[in-house]
Design a protein around this motif. Sequence first.
Motif, short mmCIF file in Angstrom:
data_model
loop_
_atom_site.label_atom_id
_atom_site.label_comp_id
_atom_site.label_asym_id
_atom_site.label_seq_id
_atom_site.Cartn_x
_atom_site.Cartn_y
_atom_site.Cartn_z
N MET A 246 34.09 54.50 87.60
CA MET A 246 33.55 55.17 86.99
C MET A 246 32.40 55.43 85.70
SD MET A 246 33.99 58.61 88.38
CE MET A 246 35.36 58.94 89.50
N ARG A 247 31.61 55.61 85.64
CA ARG A 247 29.98 55.52 85.06
C ARG A 247 29.99 56.00 84.31
NH1 ARG A 247 24.64 55.56 85.62
NH2 ARG A 247 25.30 56.66 87.86
N LEU B 100 31.46 68.06 78.92
CA LEU B 100 31.67 68.53 78.74
C LEU B 100 32.89 69.46 77.93
CD1 LEU B 100 30.81 70.15 82.06
CD2 LEU B 100 32.90 68.18 83.23
N HIS B 101 32.73 71.09 78.33
CA HIS B 101 33.94 71.21 77.61
C HIS B 101 34.72 72.03 79.11
CE1 HIS B 101 32.13 71.57 73.71
NE2 HIS B 101 30.90 71.56 74.29
N ILE C 184 30.76 59.15 88.21
CA ILE C 184 30.12 59.64 86.79
C ILE C 184 31.06 60.34 85.97
CG2 ILE C 184 28.07 59.34 87.30
CD1 ILE C 184 27.51 61.79 87.58
N ASP C 185 31.35 60.21 85.38
CA ASP C 185 32.38 61.08 84.17
C ASP C 185 31.53 61.30 82.54
OD1 ASP C 185 33.91 62.50 83.66
OD2 ASP C 185 35.15 59.98 83.05
N LEU C 186 31.42 62.30 81.95
CA LEU C 186 30.58 62.60 80.48
C LEU C 186 32.49 62.96 79.74
CD1 LEU C 186 28.74 65.38 82.07
CD2 LEU C 186 27.70 63.68 81.42
N LEU D 267 28.48 72.78 79.66
CA LEU D 267 28.14 71.98 79.21
C LEU D 267 27.35 71.78 78.29
CD1 LEU D 267 27.19 68.61 80.44
CD2 LEU D 267 25.32 69.59 81.25
N GLU D 268 26.73 71.53 77.34
CA GLU D 268 27.01 71.47 76.18
C GLU D 268 25.93 69.88 76.24
OE1 GLU D 268 29.46 70.52 72.51
OE2 GLU D 268 27.40 71.75 71.51
N LEU D 269 24.26 69.94 75.97
CA LEU D 269 23.61 68.89 75.89
C LEU D 269 23.50 68.26 74.55
CD1 LEU D 269 21.18 70.17 79.05
CD2 LEU D 269 22.81 68.45 78.64
#
Length: 209
Positions: A1-2, A10-11, A30-32, A61-63
Amino acid sequence: MRQLTNAGRLHCGIGPNSYRVRIFMAEKGIDLPRVEVDLMTGEHRRPDFLRLNSLGQIPVLELDDGSVITESIAICRYLDALEPEPPLFGAGPKERGLVEMWNRRAEIELFGTVGNIALHSHAMFANRLTQFPAFAETERAAAPRKWAWLEREMADGRPFLAGEHFSVADITAAVVSWLGDFFGVPVPPSLPRVEAWLERVRSRPSWSV
Ligand SMILES: N[C@@H](CCC(=O)N[C@@H](CS)C(=O)NCC(=O)O)C(=O)O
């Protein structure tokens, strides 16, 4: 997972909508960075969370620039734009239309029905809204008919909801089966096409995130 950097955090937490986004990310590889929000202790109702999402819901999602994207599918679309492969919203005009159609149908016909049963019958949501148990029972009666409708829709033998390829519509619809298992509204037996499709989706590595 990248691990994506500079794509926000990500909340998320328990529940079918965070699960949809987690599956989507796993399918993309992918992951955040994640911030766990504890729905059980009401973290999503606290002022600092409500500043992020006035509806008090996850996922959010908080940018990095402070902007906020809510709504699972909106978050998935953002991620899809960052990471187009595999194309989980469809490739080409026809497939894109079909994926949108099936995701909407899955949300409205399946998710809506099972969600209403949970919201209007389970103690967990008693403080969240005025519950109408009779409505929950109407929806409980409707749920098997919704899955039977899907069985008829898949009579052409296609492997996934929108056709030949796995898509976000499969994520939405299969997560409803997971939600139904949790709230005692399982997919009814004797629907072989739905059963085979669910097996196809649930056996993907992304299901176990
Ligand atoms: N339409 C939103 C729904 C989000 C939602 O309802 N999230 C649930 C968890 S699955 C939640 O935060 N519930 C807490 C509440 O509404 O009090 C989406 O697609 O993300």
